[in-house]
Design an enzyme around this catalytic site. Structure first.
Site, PDB file in Angstrom:
ATOM      1  N   LYS A 171      31.911  50.332  34.559  1.00 41.88           N
ATOM      2  CA  LYS A 171      32.068  49.317  33.507  1.00 41.88           C
ATOM      3  C   LYS A 171      31.018  48.205  33.671  1.00 41.88           C
ATOM      4  CE  LYS A 171      35.598  49.970  31.160  1.00 41.88           C
ATOM      5  NZ  LYS A 171      35.756  50.883  29.998  1.00 41.88           N
ATOM      6  N   ASN A 224      37.718  63.551  22.269  1.00 39.83           N
ATOM      7  CA  ASN A 224      37.534  64.947  22.711  1.00 39.83           C
ATOM      8  C   ASN A 224      38.686  65.393  23.612  1.00 39.83           C
ATOM      9  OD1 ASN A 224      37.031  63.488  24.996  1.00 39.83           O
ATOM     10  ND2 ASN A 224      35.210  64.645  25.625  1.00 39.83           N
ATOM     11  N   THR A 258      36.515  45.536  31.741  1.00 38.36           N
ATOM     12  CA  THR A 258      37.732  45.265  32.516  1.00 38.36           C
ATOM     13  C   THR A 258      37.545  44.036  33.397  1.00 38.36           C
ATOM     14  OG1 THR A 258      38.624  46.017  34.643  1.00 38.36           O
ATOM     15  CG2 THR A 258      37.030  47.423  33.644  1.00 38.36           C
ATOM     16  N   TYR A 265      35.087  53.604  39.082  1.00 37.60           N
ATOM     17  CA  TYR A 265      35.367  53.401  37.653  1.00 37.60           C
ATOM     18  C   TYR A 265      34.949  51.991  37.231  1.00 37.60           C
ATOM     19  CZ  TYR A 265      38.210  51.299  34.017  1.00 37.60           C
ATOM     20  OH  TYR A 265      38.617  50.541  32.953  1.00 37.60           O
ATOM     21  N   HIS A 266      35.402  50.991  37.981  1.00 38.08           N
ATOM     22  CA  HIS A 266      35.065  49.615  37.594  1.00 38.08           C
ATOM     23  C   HIS A 266      33.554  49.387  37.664  1.00 38.08           C
ATOM     24  CE1 HIS A 266      39.429  49.035  38.575  1.00 38.08           C
ATOM     25  NE2 HIS A 266      39.354  48.305  37.492  1.00 38.08           N
ATOM     26  N   SER A 275      36.141  49.749  42.617  1.00 35.71           N
ATOM     27  CA  SER A 275      36.267  51.215  42.485  1.00 35.71           C
ATOM     28  C   SER A 275      35.027  51.699  41.746  1.00 35.71           C
ATOM     29  CB  SER A 275      37.516  51.606  41.688  1.00 35.71           C
ATOM     30  OG  SER A 275      37.273  51.482  40.301  1.00 35.71           O
ATOM     31  N   ARG A 305      54.259  52.027  35.568  1.00 33.73           N
ATOM     32  CA  ARG A 305      54.699  52.852  36.703  1.00 33.73           C
ATOM     33  C   ARG A 305      55.986  52.294  37.308  1.00 33.73           C
ATOM     34  NH1 ARG A 305      51.060  52.370  41.014  1.00 33.73           N
ATOM     35  NH2 ARG A 305      49.410  51.304  39.904  1.00 33.73           N
TER      36      ARG A 305
HETATM   37  N1  LIG Z   1      44.811  50.658  29.663  1.00 30.75           N
HETATM   38  C1  LIG Z   1      44.448  49.597  30.371  1.00 30.75           C
HETATM   39  O1  LIG Z   1      45.269  48.944  31.007  1.00 30.75           O
HETATM   40  C2  LIG Z   1      43.004  49.162  30.388  1.00 30.75           C
HETATM   41  C3  LIG Z   1      42.655  47.989  31.093  1.00 30.75           C
HETATM   42  C4  LIG Z   1      41.330  47.568  31.096  1.00 30.75           C
HETATM   43  C5  LIG Z   1      40.372  48.296  30.400  1.00 30.75           C
HETATM   44  N2  LIG Z   1      40.727  49.435  29.732  1.00 30.75           N
HETATM   45  C6  LIG Z   1      39.683  50.177  29.023  1.00 30.75           C
HETATM   46  O2  LIG Z   1      40.100  50.409  27.691  1.00 30.75           O
HETATM   47  C7  LIG Z   1      39.624  51.667  27.241  1.00 30.75           C
HETATM   48  C8  LIG Z   1      40.785  52.498  26.727  1.00 30.75           C
HETATM   49  O3  LIG Z   1      41.723  52.680  27.782  1.00 30.75           O
HETATM   50  P1  LIG Z   1      42.987  53.592  27.611  1.00 30.75           P
HETATM   51  O4  LIG Z   1      43.995  53.123  28.590  1.00 30.75           O
HETATM   52  O5  LIG Z   1      43.340  53.699  26.189  1.00 30.75           O
HETATM   53  O6  LIG Z   1      42.401  54.986  28.138  1.00 30.75           O
HETATM   54  P2  LIG Z   1      42.615  56.443  27.532  1.00 30.75           P
HETATM   55  O7  LIG Z   1      42.094  57.415  28.513  1.00 30.75           O
HETATM   56  O8  LIG Z   1      44.028  56.628  27.103  1.00 30.75           O
HETATM   57  O9  LIG Z   1      41.683  56.399  26.237  1.00 30.75           O
HETATM   58  C9  LIG Z   1      40.324  56.744  26.248  1.00 30.75           C
HETATM   59  C10 LIG Z   1      40.153  57.851  25.213  1.00 30.75           C
HETATM   60  O10 LIG Z   1      38.767  58.165  25.136  1.00 30.75           O
HETATM   61  C11 LIG Z   1      38.616  59.555  25.078  1.00 30.75           C
HETATM   62  N3  LIG Z   1      37.293  59.899  25.595  1.00 30.75           N
HETATM   63  C12 LIG Z   1      36.808  59.681  26.845  1.00 30.75           C
HETATM   64  N4  LIG Z   1      35.567  60.176  26.939  1.00 30.75           N
HETATM   65  C13 LIG Z   1      35.252  60.708  25.735  1.00 30.75           C
HETATM   66  C14 LIG Z   1      34.117  61.391  25.226  1.00 30.75           C
HETATM   67  N5  LIG Z   1      33.068  61.654  25.996  1.00 30.75           N
HETATM   68  N6  LIG Z   1      34.117  61.783  23.910  1.00 30.75           N
HETATM   69  C15 LIG Z   1      35.199  61.546  23.119  1.00 30.75           C
HETATM   70  N7  LIG Z   1      36.305  60.923  23.562  1.00 30.75           N
HETATM   71  C16 LIG Z   1      36.335  60.506  24.859  1.00 30.75           C
HETATM   72  C17 LIG Z   1      39.746  60.117  25.936  1.00 30.75           C
HETATM   73  O11 LIG Z   1      40.075  61.441  25.623  1.00 30.75           O
HETATM   74  C18 LIG Z   1      40.884  59.135  25.626  1.00 30.75           C
HETATM   75  O12 LIG Z   1      41.703  59.591  24.579  1.00 30.75           O
HETATM   76  C19 LIG Z   1      38.900  52.309  28.412  1.00 30.75           C
HETATM   77  O13 LIG Z   1      37.524  52.102  28.258  1.00 30.75           O
HETATM   78  C20 LIG Z   1      39.424  51.545  29.602  1.00 30.75           C
HETATM   79  O14 LIG Z   1      38.471  51.506  30.609  1.00 30.75           O
HETATM   80  C21 LIG Z   1      42.020  49.879  29.722  1.00 30.75           C
END
Ligand SMILES: NC(=O)c1ccc[n+]([C@@H]2O[C@H](COP(=O)([O-])OP(=O)(O)OC[C@H]3O[C@@H](n4cnc5c(N)ncnc54)[C@H](O)[C@@H]3O)[C@@H](O)[C@H]2O)c1
Length: 382
Positions: A185, A32, A144, A181-182, A179, A241
């Site tokens: 999860k 979305n 996570t 957020y965590h 946090s 970063r």
């Molecule tokens: N990137 C990292 O380093 C990392 C590390 C640990 C865990 N994670 C987990 O992996 C997952 C993906 O992470 P990411 O870095 O790709 O994040 P991201 O924000 O780039 O991807 C999440 C996607 O989900 C979509 N989304 C969120 N809520 C939604 C909803 N209600 N309906 C439809 N779409 C929705 C967002 O628009 C986004 O495109 C997450 O759950 C995150 O917690 C990521």
């Protein structure tokens, strides 16, 4: 396999969609654009624009020949979720669709409520949709490593055998996140575990560390297929970063003592971990948990690595310790297990000088886009 990728526009979702189609799976993506919207609202857009999901899917089809259906809508809305599951009945679901930023969740009450409501509602909707429309489907959920926090004992893969007053029992490993957020999860994991016990759904929970990188086998050098690359403190992961900070001539922001240790992985390994989990699914009634990272670093170690490789490329990389805006241990014991995914067949990509140099060179090409004021805004935990 028919695989639904929830959050298919995201940093990990889009590369996963390309990867799974390239490996012969039928994939549909759902998003979305929440991530894009929050970046705009907080004025922290990624380093370069990426095409919208329809355009990306068109580009990928023109490059690879694979078609990926797109569903745009909110997975917190049950009517939309029903429509998606009835149109594309999945054999497996990759659930990435959450608000993924710790600092965002700590910004203010509104951001906290959005994180809580979005993450828990989407997870609950996915569970109910599986039960109603695809009861045998396997949910691969991204958790996570931050769920565990930094306990003063070894971290196991998801479970802990406890002996108490002469009796033994296996529990979910104790979790204490640092946090909101965590914490969402952790709540996700509790929801999944409850419904695994109650409805015998099959779930793999991947406790992932911070991911870095841009390149996958599918993107190669085609920047049009790259994922988002955020360099701000809210949505950028630490190594991404630091790479941008080096290029911008902005001292690397090490929080406090810099002894915070975490398990990291290359984005290529995320894709392989998710695929290996999908191809060797959890059993019905099983919550299978893997710790998803390949090596650990302290923040100081990462900063020194980026400084060394950046200086070899002619940059003048400085490191600056800043007052820690978070509430976290800056110097702690950290020894997490991570053998499960290796046993499934993961071949790790470790962080080498060459990989870092490739990231730095890519960012150098986009140096003109870096907006310094976006790098660090000191989102405080208290
Ligand atoms: N990137 C990292 O380093 C990392 C590390 C640990 C865990 N994670 C987990 O992996 C997952 C993906 O992470 P990411 O870095 O790709 O994040 P991201 O924000 O780039 O991807 C999440 C996607 O989900 C979509 N989304 C969120 N809520 C939604 C909803 N209600 N309906 C439809 N779409 C929705 C967002 O628009 C986004 O495109 C997450 O759950 C995150 O917690 C990521």
């Amino acid at each position: 396999m028919h695989i639904l990728i929830l959050g298919g526009d995201g940093y990990l979702g889009w590369p996963t969609a390309m990867h799974l189609t390239a490996k012969g799976h039928h994939v549909a993506v759902v998003d979305n654009y929440l991530r894009r919207r929050l970046c705009r609202e907080e004025n922290v857009e990624p380093l370069f624009d990426v095409p919208n999901l329809h355009e990306r899917v068109g580009l990928w089809e023109s490059v690879s020949g694979y078609k990926i259906p797109v569903f745009i809508g909110d997975l917190a809305d049950w009517e939309f979720v029903k429509e998606v599951f009835q149109t594309f009945t999945p054999e497996a679901i990759v659930h990435y669709a959450e608000q993924p930023s710790a600092p965002y969740s700590m910004l203010n009450r509104r951001a906290a409520m959005l994180s809580l409501q979005n993450n828990l509602t989407v997870t609950a909707n996915v569970i109910f949709a599986v039960r109603e429309f695809s009861p045998d489907a396997h949910i691969v959920k991204l958790g996570t490593m931050g769920e565990y926090g930094t306990p003063n004992i070894d971290i196991e893969e998801g479970w802990l055998e406890v002996e108490h007053n002469g009796r033994r029992h296996k529990f979910l490993y104790p979790r204490q996140a640092s946090s909101l957020y965590h914490t969402t999860k952790i709540m996700d994991t509790d929801l999944l575990w409850f419904y695994v016990r109650t409805w015998d759904i099959r779930v793999t929970d991947l406790m992932q560390g911070p991911v870095y990188g841009l390149f996958t086998d599918e993107t190669a050098d085609d920047e049009r297929l790259f994922p988002f690359f955020n360099y701000d403190e809210i949505f950028g992961t630490v190594l991404n970063r630091f790479v941008v900070q080096s290029v911008a001539g902005y001292p690397l922001t090490v929080y406090g003592k810099g002894g915070q240790t975490r398990g990291y992985l290359n984005i290529k390994d995320t894709l392989n971990c998710v695929r290996l989990s999908l191809e060797q699914p959890a059993k019905a009634g099983e919550l299978r948990i893997f710790n998803q990272f390949v090596e650990t670093f302290t923040v100081n170690e990462l900063a020194e690595l980026v400084q060394r490789v950046g200086n070899q490329l002619g940059l003048n990389v400085q490191i600056r310790s800043v007052e820690n805006p978070r509430k976290e241990a800056e110097d702690h014991y950290y020894n997490p297990a991570h053998t499960g995914l290796l046993e499934l067949g993961l071949k790790p990509h470790f962080l080498t000088d060459e990989i870092l140099a490739q990231m730095l060179e890519t960012v150098l090409r986009h140096k003109a886009n870096i907006q310094e004021h976006k790098i660090y805004r000191k989102v405080k935990w208290s």
